[in-house]
Structures are given as structure tokens and as C-alpha cells.
Design an enzyme around this catalytic site. Structure first.
Site, PDB file in Angstrom:
ATOM      1  N   LYS A 192      -6.117  12.268  -4.578  1.00  0.00           N
ATOM      2  CA  LYS A 192      -6.449  12.725  -5.945  1.00  0.00           C
ATOM      3  C   LYS A 192      -7.942  12.861  -6.125  1.00  0.00           C
ATOM      4  O   LYS A 192      -8.705  12.039  -5.622  1.00  0.00           O
ATOM      5  CB  LYS A 192      -5.940  11.712  -6.979  1.00  0.00           C
TER       6      LYS A 192
ATOM      7  N   THR B  18      -6.325   0.667  -2.374  1.00  0.00           N
ATOM      8  CA  THR B  18      -5.421   0.097  -1.365  1.00  0.00           C
ATOM      9  C   THR B  18      -5.988   0.314   0.037  1.00  0.00           C
ATOM     10  O   THR B  18      -6.073  -0.619   0.840  1.00  0.00           O
ATOM     11  CB  THR B  18      -4.020   0.746  -1.476  1.00  0.00           C
TER      12      THR B  18
ATOM     13  N   PHE C 101      -0.215  12.441 -12.614  1.00  0.00           N
ATOM     14  CA  PHE C 101       0.784  11.617 -11.933  1.00  0.00           C
ATOM     15  C   PHE C 101       1.853  12.530 -11.335  1.00  0.00           C
ATOM     16  O   PHE C 101       2.493  13.294 -12.037  1.00  0.00           O
ATOM     17  CB  PHE C 101       1.404  10.586 -12.879  1.00  0.00           C
TER      18      PHE C 101
ATOM     19  N   ARG D 133      12.300  10.387  -6.368  1.00  0.00           N
ATOM     20  CA  ARG D 133      11.927  10.364  -4.949  1.00  0.00           C
ATOM     21  C   ARG D 133      12.621  11.451  -4.139  1.00  0.00           C
ATOM     22  O   ARG D 133      12.081  11.981  -3.192  1.00  0.00           O
ATOM     23  CB  ARG D 133      12.298   9.006  -4.314  1.00  0.00           C
TER      24      ARG D 133
ATOM     25  N   ILE E 147      -3.459   8.914  -1.831  1.00  0.00           N
ATOM     26  CA  ILE E 147      -4.614   8.064  -2.132  1.00  0.00           C
ATOM     27  C   ILE E 147      -5.040   8.427  -3.547  1.00  0.00           C
ATOM     28  O   ILE E 147      -5.351   9.587  -3.828  1.00  0.00           O
ATOM     29  CB  ILE E 147      -5.768   8.307  -1.135  1.00  0.00           C
ATOM     30  N   ASP E 148      -5.000   7.440  -4.418  1.00  0.00           N
ATOM     31  CA  ASP E 148      -5.360   7.669  -5.820  1.00  0.00           C
ATOM     32  C   ASP E 148      -6.796   7.172  -6.015  1.00  0.00           C
ATOM     33  O   ASP E 148      -7.747   7.895  -5.754  1.00  0.00           O
ATOM     34  CB  ASP E 148      -4.336   6.939  -6.699  1.00  0.00           C
ATOM     35  N   THR E 149      -6.967   5.919  -6.383  1.00  0.00           N
ATOM     36  CA  THR E 149      -8.335   5.385  -6.496  1.00  0.00           C
ATOM     37  C   THR E 149      -8.915   5.090  -5.109  1.00  0.00           C
ATOM     38  O   THR E 149     -10.125   4.996  -4.943  1.00  0.00           O
ATOM     39  CB  THR E 149      -8.346   4.070  -7.290  1.00  0.00           C
ATOM     40  N   GLY E 150      -8.030   4.912  -4.132  1.00  0.00           N
ATOM     41  CA  GLY E 150      -8.471   4.548  -2.777  1.00  0.00           C
ATOM     42  C   GLY E 150      -8.577   3.042  -2.597  1.00  0.00           C
ATOM     43  O   GLY E 150      -8.897   2.566  -1.505  1.00  0.00           O
TER      44      GLY E 150
ATOM     45  N   ASP F  16       7.440   8.376  -6.336  1.00  0.00           N
ATOM     46  CA  ASP F  16       8.326   8.014  -7.438  1.00  0.00           C
ATOM     47  C   ASP F  16       7.583   7.670  -8.710  1.00  0.00           C
ATOM     48  O   ASP F  16       6.382   7.392  -8.705  1.00  0.00           O
ATOM     49  CB  ASP F  16       9.160   6.794  -7.044  1.00  0.00           C
TER      50      ASP F  16
ATOM     51  N   GLU G 170       0.112   7.504   4.857  1.00  0.00           N
ATOM     52  CA  GLU G 170       0.246   7.236   3.416  1.00  0.00           C
ATOM     53  C   GLU G 170       0.746   8.485   2.699  1.00  0.00           C
ATOM     54  O   GLU G 170       0.545   9.599   3.178  1.00  0.00           O
ATOM     55  CB  GLU G 170      -1.132   6.866   2.831  1.00  0.00           C
ATOM     56  N   ASP G 171       1.363   8.273   1.546  1.00  0.00           N
ATOM     57  CA  ASP G 171       1.765   9.426   0.737  1.00  0.00           C
ATOM     58  C   ASP G 171       0.614   9.934  -0.121  1.00  0.00           C
ATOM     59  O   ASP G 171       0.357  11.127  -0.185  1.00  0.00           O
ATOM     60  CB  ASP G 171       2.984   9.072  -0.144  1.00  0.00           C
TER      61      ASP G 171
ATOM     62  N   LYS H 218       7.523   2.761   0.370  1.00  0.00           N
ATOM     63  CA  LYS H 218       8.561   3.716   0.727  1.00  0.00           C
ATOM     64  C   LYS H 218       8.008   5.138   0.728  1.00  0.00           C
ATOM     65  O   LYS H 218       8.569   6.049   1.321  1.00  0.00           O
ATOM     66  CB  LYS H 218       9.711   3.670  -0.311  1.00  0.00           C
TER      67      LYS H 218
HETATM   68  P1  IMP Z   1      -4.650   3.561  -4.875  1.00  0.00           P
HETATM   69  O1  IMP Z   1      -4.794   2.177  -4.325  1.00  0.00           O
HETATM   70  O2  IMP Z   1      -5.193   3.683  -6.269  1.00  0.00           O
HETATM   71  O3  IMP Z   1      -5.205   4.637  -3.979  1.00  0.00           O
HETATM   72  O4  IMP Z   1      -3.094   3.834  -5.073  1.00  0.00           O
HETATM   73  C1  IMP Z   1      -2.265   4.100  -4.030  1.00  0.00           C
HETATM   74  C2  IMP Z   1      -0.805   3.922  -4.404  1.00  0.00           C
HETATM   75  O5  IMP Z   1      -0.528   4.119  -5.809  1.00  0.00           O
HETATM   76  C3  IMP Z   1       0.029   4.951  -3.691  1.00  0.00           C
HETATM   77  O6  IMP Z   1       0.403   4.531  -2.400  1.00  0.00           O
HETATM   78  C4  IMP Z   1       1.209   5.130  -4.618  1.00  0.00           C
HETATM   79  O7  IMP Z   1       2.193   4.152  -4.343  1.00  0.00           O
HETATM   80  C5  IMP Z   1       0.662   4.870  -6.003  1.00  0.00           C
HETATM   81  N1  IMP Z   1       0.330   6.137  -6.722  1.00  0.00           N
HETATM   82  C6  IMP Z   1      -0.889   6.526  -7.125  1.00  0.00           C
HETATM   83  N2  IMP Z   1      -0.848   7.718  -7.750  1.00  0.00           N
HETATM   84  C7  IMP Z   1       0.463   8.105  -7.731  1.00  0.00           C
HETATM   85  C8  IMP Z   1       1.160   9.276  -8.226  1.00  0.00           C
HETATM   86  O8  IMP Z   1       0.592  10.222  -8.786  1.00  0.00           O
HETATM   87  N3  IMP Z   1       2.499   9.293  -8.012  1.00  0.00           N
HETATM   88  C9  IMP Z   1       3.182   8.291  -7.389  1.00  0.00           C
HETATM   89  N4  IMP Z   1       2.568   7.184  -6.918  1.00  0.00           N
HETATM   90  C10 IMP Z   1       1.215   7.087  -7.080  1.00  0.00           C
END
Ligand code: IMP
Length: 210
Positions: A146, A122, A167, A180, A117-120, A174, A114-115, A49
Site C-alpha cells: 500500500k 510486521t 482496505f 477470502r 504490506i500495509d504499514t510495513g 479477508d 506475504e499477501d 492465511k
Molecule cells: P502491516 O504490518 O501494517 O504491514 O500489516 C500487514 C497485515 O495486515 C497483512 O498481512 C494483512 O493481514 C493485514 N492487512 C493490511 N491491510 C489489509 C487490507 O487492505 N486487506 C486485508 N488485510 C490487510
């Protein structure tokens, strides 16, 4: 600028609504420029979402810019998808895309919206999976990326803002479905993490549930 009801639970605004809109206007111009040479309109895959608010604003910015460009082609098409990533020992493959006929993506120029990318992890799974389906090209546009030591090395092709390793919530991001609807992007604090831990079951702190 923090909504009164969320004040105890946020440590501050990281990116305000106005900054987000300014960046999106610039991103739209960059995307339209880069899409000029594609043989067919790019097909945007909006990851639900979290990316829906970003996408709505990006689409408006794209259409405003395109309307005055003299370019007669359709600038883009889009679909909404859900992406589930599974933890596993393999580095690729553990991702499931739903909400769309995957066969229909063959031969298309795909752009994942995408909203964050944290670790990347996904995106590092999703991009090769879409390439394997026979997409003509696969790129990503993420509002946020991030800076984190946990990063797997994947970098979005287009990134709105690089942010510190915290975070963040708001602008459709969310924490357990809470925050949200807030218009700004903010950092949740320890009190927020605790108060909204079971939000989906109990709907938040006591003062919210009367
Ligand atoms: P990744 O696979 O670690 O890059 O994570 C990607 C997904 O984790 C995003 O699409 C979000 O749904 C969720 N996510 C990671 N960090 C945050 C954050 O700081 N706030 C909200 N959602 C997050």
C-alpha cells in the site's frame, strides 16, 4: 465481474484475476533469475492465511518456468507459518512466528511470501528477527504494497502491485474472514465494513444466514 452476492458491499474491483496471474508469471521469472546464484535453494516462508492463494499460483508459475529452463537444481523449498505481531512501544522484536521449528531456518536463504504490506510494521519486525536466528539471507515477496502515510518505511524486495490506501479483500485477503474465496482483489465499501463487522460471530448480513 463482482460476484452477485458481494455487489452491495464492494466499491469495485481493483485488480482482476487475469492481471494477478500475468503479474505472477513475470514475478516468477524475475525470482528464478535472481535465485540462480544462491548457494542453496531458497526456502519460502508462506505467511498464513492471506498469502496461501498467491503462493499456490506463484509456485505453479515457478515450476512451469523452471521445468523448461534446463536447470537441474531444486528451485525452492517451503514452509507455512503464522505470524503474530504485537503492538508495543519497541519498534522491533514484538513478533511471534509459529508452525515451524525456527532452528531449522539457520543458514538458509529465506524468502517471506506475504499477501500485503500495509504499514510495513510486521515485516520490519519479522525480517530482523529471522536474520537474528542466523538465516543466510532474508528477502520478501509481497503481492501487494500500500501507498500510505502510515508506512514505516519498509519496502518489500519484490512487490506485485502498489495499491492506494484502501482496505482490499479477495484473493485470500479477508475482512473478518469474509471475502477470502473471491477470485479478484476488490475494495470493500462502507456497507461491507458494517455488514461484515461481526462476521465471525454472526456469519454476515441477514440474507446470507438463512
Ligand atoms: P502491516 O504490518 O501494517 O504491514 O500489516 C500487514 C497485515 O495486515 C497483512 O498481512 C494483512 O493481514 C493485514 N492487512 C493490511 N491491510 C489489509 C487490507 O487492505 N486487506 C486485508 N488485510 C490487510
Amino acid at each position: 465481474m463482482i460476484p452477485e452476492s458481494y455487489k452491495p458491499y464492494l466499491s469495485g474491483i481493483l485488480i482482476s484475476e487475469g492481471f494477478i496471474q500475468d503479474r505472477i508469471t513475470a514475478l516468477a521469472a524475475e525470482l528464478l533469475h535472481d535465485w540462480q546464484d544462491l548457494s542453496s535453494p531458497p526456502h519460502l516462508l508462506v505467511v498464513l492465511k492471506g498469502a496461501s492463494t498467491f503462493f499456490g499460483d506463484l509456485l505453479r508459475a515457478l515450476s512451469r518456468r523452471h521445468a523448461n529452463s534446463g536447470d537441474l537444481r531444486v528451485p525452492c523449498t517451503f514452509d507455512f507459518v503464522r505470524v503474530k505481531s504485537y503492538e508495543g512501544t519497541e519498534s522491533t522484536g514484538n513478533v511471534r512466528v509459529s508452525g515451524i521449528d525456527l532452528e531449522s531456518l539457520r543458514g538458509r536463504h529465506l524468502v517471506i511470501i506475504e499477501d500485503i504490506i500495509d504499514t510495513g510494521a510486521t515485516m520490519a519486525k519479522l525480517v530482523p528477527m529471522l536474520q537474528d536466528l542466523g538465516a543466510a539471507s532474508v528477502q520478501s515477496v509481497s503481492l501487494l504494497q500500500k501507498r500510505t502515510e502510515r508506512a514505516c518505511g519498509y519496502r518489500g524486495n519484490y512487490v506485485g502491485f502498489e495499491i492506494p490506501d484502501a482496505f482490499v479483500v479477495g484473493y485470500c485477503l479477508d475482512y473478518n474472514e469474509a471475502f477470502r474465496e473471491m477470485q479478484h482483489i476488490a475494495v470493500i465499501n462502507a456497507a461491507g465494513i458494517a455488514a461484515f463487522k461481526d462476521f465471525e460471530e454472526n456469519h454476515g448480513p441477514a440474507e446470507y444466514t438463512k
